[in-house]
Design an enzyme around this catalytic site. Structure first.
Site: not given
Length: 396
Positions: A271, A325, A328, A334
């Site tokens: 990541e 997203e 999250k 985030e």
């Protein structure tokens, strides 16, 4: 959309410049070693089938998911995209039981082969930086059990077992040659590295230079973490020059591994990314910086670069993430790491309008249109490619 979209030639270098549809399109190509993380902590994402179309249009060849969603595994069939699946942290302990391991793989992996190219299983995520000592102790036994199951099923030569670690497993990361694991993790890390060496699996690290800059913007140079032009730093012990923080972080992990007696285990980035939006106290989280980081990383991948310690070994990287997203938890950043918004439009244009290579050339477009609308441009795109090649041939 066919993952082979684009023209490749091994005979001559070609430079392709796109000026068409400037308000709607931007040029984007993913290198063969650049994968992407497909997170699904959201309630408004495109269907898995649409996601596969997006990935194929980007020429992404490697993707990682954080579960074994049957709809996703089915959608990836016959796409030629290599897929990493994940055993969630709360299921790691059960994988120590051989019968549970066999059931998990027989249910979540084997039925989808070979149409879906599952090439790896991540057992847990960032386990070694959790507060759960039992989980940490169970991790390697679970991986050993799952690898034995792969051997039993004849899949061990196709699928590797590993886990992704946070950079916080390091006690020291600067300079890179002084990289070392936290003392309290050394026994577990030795056990883990022994498993990786025996099974020839990579060490995965989740590395985010963004956090280093956010935590200390006065001392960490922004250009250094964004891969922009800068003076960089020289490791005083190896005399190796680093012009970006990600490579320094990877090499710090390489040295930490070597300190425990394992010098040949490859380190790969499971990541990395940069948020395009953040809270007021999240310094550096901006669309401009996200664009710069991901664009510059992509350019490095196109050059098949390795790190200073391993310059001839192309660094494998999985970008985080495909989508923003919305579910999250945590700070605003985030929920804003995605290259795409949930509606399938690009979060920002990476702005690559010219690419060249000494051995290959290929093109792919990203669009502010929906995935369905992108399909309508396929014929036009192919025609343009043919025209460019014909013009190039005539000029010769």
């Amino acid at each position: 959309m066919d993952a082979s979209l684009g023209f490749r030639t091994r005979m001559i270098p070609i430079i392709l410049v796109y000026i068409l549809f400037p308000s709607e399109f931007g040029l984007l190509q993913f290198g063969s070693s650049l994968g992407i993380n497909y997170g699904q902590v959201a309630n408004n994402l495109p269907s898995p089938t649409e996601v596969v179309s997006i990935l194929c249009s980007l020429q992404v060849t490697k993707t990682r998911i954080y579960d074994t969603n049957p709809q996703v595994l089915t959608a990836f069939a016959n796409s030629s995209i290599e897929l990493i699946v994940t055993v969630p942290n709360d299921q790691v302990a059960s994988m120590m039981n051989p019968s549970q391991s066999l059931q998990w793989i027989s249910t979540n992996v084997k039925p989808y082969l070979p149409a879906t190219r599952i090439t790896g299983i991540a057992v847990g995520n960032e386990v070694y930086t959790t507060d759960d000592d039992t989980l940490k102790a169970n991790l390697v036994p679970a991986m050993v059990s799952m690898h034995s199951t792969l051997v039993q099923l004849g899949l061990d030569s196709y699928i590797h077992i590993t886990t992704a670690a946070s950079l916080a497993v390091l006690e020291t990361s600067f300079p890179p040659s002084m990289g070392s694991f936290k003392t309290e993790l050394a026994p577990q890390m030795s056990q883990f590295l022994s498993f990786l060496a025996q099974t020839k699996a990579p060490f995965w690290i989740n590395a985010y230079p963004y956090f280093a800059y956010k935590d200390d913007p006065a001392r960490v140079e922004l250009d250094y973490v964004l891969f922009n032009q800068n003076n960089g730093m020289v490791d005083p012990y190896t005399h190796l020059h680093y012009d970006n923080m990600l490579y320094a972080q990877v090499d710090a992990v390489t040295f930490a591994i070597a300190r425990l007696g394992y010098g040949n285990i490859p380190v790969q980035v499971s990541e990395t990314g940069w948020p395009s939006k953040g809270d007021t106290n999240e310094i550096g989280a901006s669309l401009e910086n996200a664009r710069a980081y991901n664009r510059n990383l992509l350019v490095r991948q196109l050059k098949s670069e390795g790190t200073p310690v391993r310059p001839n070994q192309k660094l494998e990287v999985y970008l985080f993430a495909l989508f923003n997203e919305n579910l999250k938890p945590g700070p605003t950043s985030e929920r804003n790491y995605g290259l795409y918004r949930p509606d399938g439009t690009v979060a920002y244009n990476l702005g690559l309008t010219s690419l060249s290579s000494t051995s290959t050339a290929s093109i792919s477009l990203t669009s502010s249109a929906s995935p369905a609308n992108k399909m309508a441009f396929e014929s036009l795109r192919n025609l343009i490619i043919v025209c460019v090649v014909v013009i190039h041939a005539l000029m010769r």
